[in-house]
Every structure is written in structure tokens, then in C-alpha cells.
Design a protein around this motif. Sequence first.
Motif, PDB file in Angstrom:
ATOM      1  N   SER A 165       0.813  -1.106  -0.188  1.00 14.89           N
ATOM      2  CA  SER A 165       0.169   0.037   0.007  1.00 14.89           C
ATOM      3  C   SER A 165       0.863   1.141  -0.184  1.00 14.89           C
ATOM      4  CB  SER A 165      -0.827   0.035   1.432  1.00 14.89           C
ATOM      5  OG  SER A 165      -1.529  -1.198   1.273  1.00 14.89           O
ATOM      6  N   LEU A 166       0.317   2.385  -0.268  1.00 21.28           N
ATOM      7  CA  LEU A 166       0.905   3.615  -0.222  1.00 21.28           C
ATOM      8  C   LEU A 166       0.838   4.149   1.108  1.00 21.28           C
ATOM      9  CD1 LEU A 166       2.562   6.000  -1.737  1.00 21.28           C
ATOM     10  CD2 LEU A 166       0.410   7.103  -2.393  1.00 21.28           C
ATOM     11  N   LEU A 167       2.012   4.406   1.923  1.00 23.16           N
ATOM     12  CA  LEU A 167       2.014   4.905   2.951  1.00 23.16           C
ATOM     13  C   LEU A 167       2.383   6.574   2.930  1.00 23.16           C
ATOM     14  CD1 LEU A 167       3.763   1.956   5.115  1.00 23.16           C
ATOM     15  CD2 LEU A 167       1.438   2.420   4.672  1.00 23.16           C
ATOM     16  N   ALA A 168       1.933   7.341   3.971  1.00 25.83           N
ATOM     17  CA  ALA A 168       2.094   8.557   4.099  1.00 25.83           C
ATOM     18  C   ALA A 168       3.509   9.080   4.190  1.00 25.83           C
ATOM     19  CB  ALA A 168       1.407   9.108   5.386  1.00 25.83           C
ATOM     20  N   VAL A 169       4.363   8.187   4.653  1.00 26.89           N
ATOM     21  CA  VAL A 169       5.960   8.464   4.689  1.00 26.89           C
ATOM     22  C   VAL A 169       6.562   8.662   3.147  1.00 26.89           C
ATOM     23  CG1 VAL A 169       6.674   7.762   6.932  1.00 26.89           C
ATOM     24  CG2 VAL A 169       6.502   6.359   5.095  1.00 26.89           C
ATOM     25  N   GLY A 170       5.763   8.201   2.194  1.00 22.18           N
ATOM     26  CA  GLY A 170       6.411   8.290   0.809  1.00 22.18           C
ATOM     27  C   GLY A 170       5.884   9.510   0.193  1.00 22.18           C
ATOM     28  N   LEU A 171       4.940  10.259   0.880  1.00 28.24           N
ATOM     29  CA  LEU A 171       4.430  11.306  -0.085  1.00 28.24           C
ATOM     30  C   LEU A 171       5.441  12.522  -0.262  1.00 28.24           C
ATOM     31  CD1 LEU A 171       1.713  10.195   0.199  1.00 28.24           C
ATOM     32  CD2 LEU A 171       0.768  12.334   0.741  1.00 28.24           C
ATOM     33  N   ARG A 172       5.608  13.213  -1.459  1.00 27.28           N
ATOM     34  CA  ARG A 172       6.288  14.367  -1.526  1.00 27.28           C
ATOM     35  C   ARG A 172       5.545  15.434  -2.065  1.00 27.28           C
ATOM     36  NH1 ARG A 172       8.284  12.142   1.403  1.00 27.28           N
ATOM     37  NH2 ARG A 172      10.473  11.318   1.729  1.00 27.28           N
TER      38      ARG A 172
END
Length: 356
Positions: free
Chosen positions: A284-291
Motif C-alpha cells: 500500500s502507499l504509506l504517508a511517509v512516501g508522499l512528496r
Amino acid sequence: MKVILKIGTSVLVNNINGLDLVLMQNLVCEISRVYNQGVQIILITSGAVATGREMVNNLLSRSSFAALGQTKLIKYYYDFFGEQGIQIAQVLLSANSFKNRSRFNLLKETLTQLTDNRIIPIINENDTTVLKDSFGDNDSLAAIISVLVSAQKLVFLTDLDGLYSSDPKTGKNARLIKEVESVDLEIQRMCSKNTSKLGQGGMLSKLKGAKLATTCGIDAFIMSGLNPDNISKLLLNNQPVGTKFTSRKSHLSERKKRLLIGTISESRIIVDQGARKALEDKNSLLAVGLRGIKGDFMKGDFVNIIDKKGEVFAFGVVNYGSKELMPLLSLRDKDEIRRLFRKAVVHIDNLILLKC
Ligand code: GLU
């Protein structure tokens, strides 16, 4: 075989005579020929706005031109197909037509019933009711319809012979590309953002449509509609014409295909390379990967997921709205981010990778 044919404004309407009735009639003859050999056809047609513009001297709005031009456009389709003994039906859609499952199913059932009863649906965007929720162009709409009805082929008829290595209208060394195996950044860079003077789309929007279709196992083609016999060359004789975008073997479930309509969304989430890799490894896409974030979206909306180079490589349904996510972008401490955003931003079950 089920085929979606999209006819662009640049094919049907020219600057000198407006709606080109001779060409239109020839196109209808060719389509009818193919149709009578058993190929099921759904037509997506542009040209309403440009036709409407030719019909009055007054400067009206785009939506008024569309309302006016659509009557003439459909009248001639009705007449020309009628001469071939084929009935047509008019379907005008907006992005809202796909937003929930019941509308989606109603549309699917209607199109299936029409085609099963030997009636050719002729679809255009309902330009008089669209505001922000527009497809922007009929290329995306055509691609979505191809997914909706599980077509085998999606064909864009335009005023060029296909996709060129550079803009053939300006560059001398532009080379026609016969086959594209994946719509990656290199391919996207080749194509011109320019739309024709009268239409809304352009090569880029066709690539976006082709990417969507090929991801769902549908072959896509860009070819010239100015030579109507291209239609039977491709659909009856299997000859190579224009540019072919080869489909991937699709293992997507019907539900995921339905989710793919979300690529009409302009909302974007930008992620780092680590997150891209994690998604490609089926996480899944986790918040820490957001830029970064572009556009306004709410929890439950569709977003495109792009990497820092600007490539859309996935999309999915978000668990947070853009306003909720915004503060996250200024946070540095990963533990704090994990504490504040416990849910995945996009859960793997609601995520589709557009493999390049
Ligand atoms: N729906 C518009 C029309 O009928 C065309 C949009 C497009 O060019 O893709 O004129």
C-alpha cells in the motif's frame, strides 16, 4: 470483435468548409462495411463545437456552440447510417456518468442493449453540462468506454498518420512509429502537446487513452481518418496501419477495471522512489512516501500517483482528502507521520499499477 472508434474534430471539420460531409459520408460507408462483416462498433465523435461555430455568425460560448453543432452532427450520422440501413443512438456523457456504480452499470447495460440490437451508439461529451468535471477531451472518454464494454480494439482517427518521433507539422525528420510496447516517459516526450486548432485533445491525450486501454488488455491504434479505407484495412484485413499500442495481458478484475475510470482525475499525489518501489512490490502507499499533492480531492476520490520525474505509474482511491494530507508535507519526523497517518494513503486493494 468489439471496437471503439473515436473520430476527432480535425478529421470531420476543416477551416474552410466546416463539417466535411463528403468525408463524413465516406467514413460512415467504411464503418458500415466493417460493421456488416460482424465487427461491433461504438463511435465516439467530436466535432460539435467546431460545427456549431460554423453555423452562426455570433460569438457564443463553447457550450452553446456544442449544443448547436451536436444537432447537425447527429443529423448527418443519422442520415448517412440510415442510407446504409443502420440505426444509430445518441449518447451524451459527462465525467459524472461514471462516478458511481449504479450509473456505471446503467451505462454499460444501455450500450450492451443497443449494440445487441444492431444499433450503433454514437457518443460525445455533453459539453453543455460539464464544468470542472470534464474529461477535457474525447480521447479519455473513448478509452474509458473501451474499458467499460471490454472492447478488443480502441482506434483513434485523427488528421495524422499516427504517432511520430517528433511533431511532423514542425520537424522535418519526424518518423512514424509503427508499434509502441509501453507508453513510457520516452514515448510521452516525443509527442506534441499541441492540439489541432479545432479539437481539444492532442497526441498526449491519445497516449493517456492508449495507456489506459493497453493496461486493460485492449490494443489501441492511432491512424488517419482522412483515409477512410484505413478502417477496413485494420479491422477486416489486419493490415498494419498507423501506430499500434500493444496491449498487456490483463489480469485486472472487473472491479479494478471500473476503478480505472479514475484516470480521468487530474488530482495527483507525488511520491518518492522508495514509495514507487514499494507499490510496484504490491504494498500500500504509506504517508511517509508522499512528496507532493496537486488538486483538490476528498477521501474516496481517485488520484493519479506520479513519481518525482512526473511519470504517472499508478492510481488509486485515497483514504484522506487533500486538506488532511497537506500538513504532512511539512513534517520531517517519520515516526510522527506514522503516528498521525495510521491508515494507508492508498490501500493496495484500491491501487492499480499502470505498468510501463
Ligand atoms: N466534445 C467536443 C466536441 O464535440 C470535442 C472535444 C475534443 O476535441 O476532444 O466538439
